[in-house]
Design a protein around this motif. Structure first.
Motif, PDB file in Angstrom:
ATOM      1  N   GLU A 155     -32.632 131.053  56.088  1.00 50.73           N
ATOM      2  CA  GLU A 155     -32.923 129.733  55.921  1.00 50.73           C
ATOM      3  C   GLU A 155     -32.305 129.073  57.162  1.00 50.73           C
ATOM      4  OE1 GLU A 155     -33.834 128.222  51.691  1.00 50.73           O
ATOM      5  OE2 GLU A 155     -33.016 130.239  51.153  1.00 50.73           O
ATOM      6  N   MET A 156     -31.282 128.445  56.650  1.00 50.95           N
ATOM      7  CA  MET A 156     -30.370 127.686  57.577  1.00 50.95           C
ATOM      8  C   MET A 156     -29.297 128.413  58.624  1.00 50.95           C
ATOM      9  SD  MET A 156     -30.822 124.342  55.299  1.00 50.95           S
ATOM     10  CE  MET A 156     -30.060 123.169  56.127  1.00 50.95           C
ATOM     11  N   ASN A 157     -29.207 129.686  58.083  1.00 52.36           N
ATOM     12  CA  ASN A 157     -28.484 130.643  59.059  1.00 52.36           C
ATOM     13  C   ASN A 157     -27.074 130.246  59.572  1.00 52.36           C
ATOM     14  OD1 ASN A 157     -28.421 133.059  60.289  1.00 52.36           O
ATOM     15  ND2 ASN A 157     -29.529 132.165  62.076  1.00 52.36           N
ATOM     16  N   MET A 158     -26.490 129.572  58.687  1.00 53.21           N
ATOM     17  CA  MET A 158     -25.027 129.008  59.207  1.00 53.21           C
ATOM     18  C   MET A 158     -24.168 129.929  58.458  1.00 53.21           C
ATOM     19  SD  MET A 158     -25.346 126.106  60.939  1.00 53.21           S
ATOM     20  CE  MET A 158     -24.214 124.953  60.609  1.00 53.21           C
ATOM     21  N   ARG A 159     -23.124 129.977  59.454  1.00 54.67           N
ATOM     22  CA  ARG A 159     -21.757 130.700  58.724  1.00 54.67           C
ATOM     23  C   ARG A 159     -21.040 129.476  58.248  1.00 54.67           C
ATOM     24  NH1 ARG A 159     -18.793 133.338  63.661  1.00 54.67           N
ATOM     25  NH2 ARG A 159     -18.758 131.092  64.192  1.00 54.67           N
TER      26      ARG A 159
END
Ligand code: HEC
Ligand code: HEC
Length: 326
Positions: free
Chosen positions: A88-92
């Protein structure tokens, strides 16, 4: 927390593509406010091989478990998951935290919402972001429908008002709560009992199977973000819903079970089912009508059986389902 500021902050975050790694996706990309918080797609964009249909977020605050597989037990935990999900938004976590700290507007909105400076700890900050997103989503309510007017008229004893509800929908309602037994699962104001069931929708996906609630339970029970964990504002001991989580057990029957979805605003959230495999309400009714009983779990009481409806009965059931939307 000061509610209106948290809601306003959550609304901004919900539409903010800066919360995604490539700056392209916001929550609203998939949960489009103009489409009843749905995307009109069969499978959500980007979800790995595209495994699941996007649920609408109307009335979402009333749900007990979140996701088609019940992998979350709070709205805020279900809102944190897409931020860091690589599909999905693929953030850390640290990137989400940094984008809040580094942007003066976001930082000010964050501080206004929580009445304190942004926490130093990244996880703590992102949990707050998720709680603001949840505060906003808790304001999303489905509109009143023809069915609501009918039910209220019946309760008032207003037969003239009740008579305005189409006859086909009245016959469909009788089937829904009677012979067709839909209301065993689709009960209550949102037409869901908040439980999980296997209704024979195939759960094969590219490269394997979607384990449904079986997979969701293993995620929920091992997550430090569940109600038993340290981020429960109420505290696990004082929260009756933490008790529900504590008593969950993974059993083989959970394999291939999915959450019973609510049925409000259905006409705006096609296609249907966890995998978006049924395009229209007519197809959904046909699925129940021609149900392949062999495909259902053998254990437990059998609620569902083949309905063998006449064509006019199937049409009545669809007419009723349509009156649950505005
Ligand atoms: C790429 C599309 C996509 C994006 C972006 C996205 N979602 Fe979702 N959302 C989904 C899908 C698909 C599901 C179902 C997930 C599942 O069952 O595992 C879902 C489920 C949910 C649920 C659970 C709803 C329910 O009825 O149980 C919530 C809450 C939610 N999303 C909120 C958000 C928030 C908040 C954001 C932004 C931070 C977001 N979503 C971003 C596609 C998306
Ligand atoms: C045993 C519980 C159960 C019964 C009984 C039941 N349903 Fe469902 N219903 C579900 C579950 C679970 C799903 C989601 C299945 C999936 O995605 O794999 C579902 C999905 C649906 C959907 C799709 C909603 C969406 O947003 O995708 C509709 C519409 C629906 N049911 C209508 C009906 C009707 C009409 C009846 C009666 C003929 C009925 N259901 C009987 C459990 C039930």
């Amino acid at each position: 927390m000061p509610e209106p500021a948290a809601v306003a902050y959550g609304r901004r975050l919900f539409g903010d593509p800066a919360l995604s790694a490539d700056g392209r996706l916001s929550c609203a990309t998939c949960h489009d406010p103009l489409r009843a918080f749905h995307d009109g797609r069969t499978l959500a964009e980007g979800r790995g091989a595209g495994v699941r249909n996007t649920p609408s977020l109307l009335d979402v605050a009333d749900r007990r478990w979140f996701g088609w597989d019940g992998a979350h037990d709070s709205l805020w935990a279900a809102s944190l998951a897409p931020l860091v999900d690589p599909r999905e938004m693929n953030m850390r976590l640290e990137d989400v935290a940094q984008r809040v700290r580094d942007d003066p507007l976001r930082r000010a909105a964050h501080q206004a919402a929580f009445g304190a400076p942004t926490p130093r700890d990244d996880l703590e900050l992102v949990v707050q972001v998720a709680k603001a997103l949840a505060a906003y989503q808790a304001t999303l309510r489905s509109p009143r429908t023809a069915f609501d007017h009918f039910r209220d008229a019946v309760v008032r004893g207003d037969s003239q008002g009740a008579a305005r509800y189409p006859l086909a929908a009245q016959r469909g309602l009788r089937l829904f709560i009677g012979e067709a037994r839909c209301s065993v699962c689709h009960a209550g104001p949102a037409f869901t009992n908040d439980e999980f069931a296997d209704i024979g929708v195939p759960f094969f996906v590219a490269g394997g199977v979607d384990a449904g609630r079986h997979g969701g339970l293993s995620k929920l029970l091992t997550s430090y973000l569940n109600r038993l964990g340290p981020f429960n504002d109420v505290g696990a001991e004082a929260d009756p819903r933490a008790l529900l989580t504590r008593h969950l057990k993974i059993e083989p029957r959970h394999f291939g079970e999915f959450r019973v979805p609510g049925l409000r605003q259905l006409t705006r959230t096609a296609p249907y089912m966890h995998n978006g495999s049924l395009a229209t309400l007519e197809e959904v009714v046909r699925h129940y009508d021609l149900l392949d009983e062999e495909r259902l779990h053998v254990d437990g009481e059998r609620i569902l059986r083949r309905l063998n409806l006449r064509p006019d009965q199937a049409a009545d059931l669809v007419a009723f389902l349509r009156t649950l939307s505005d």
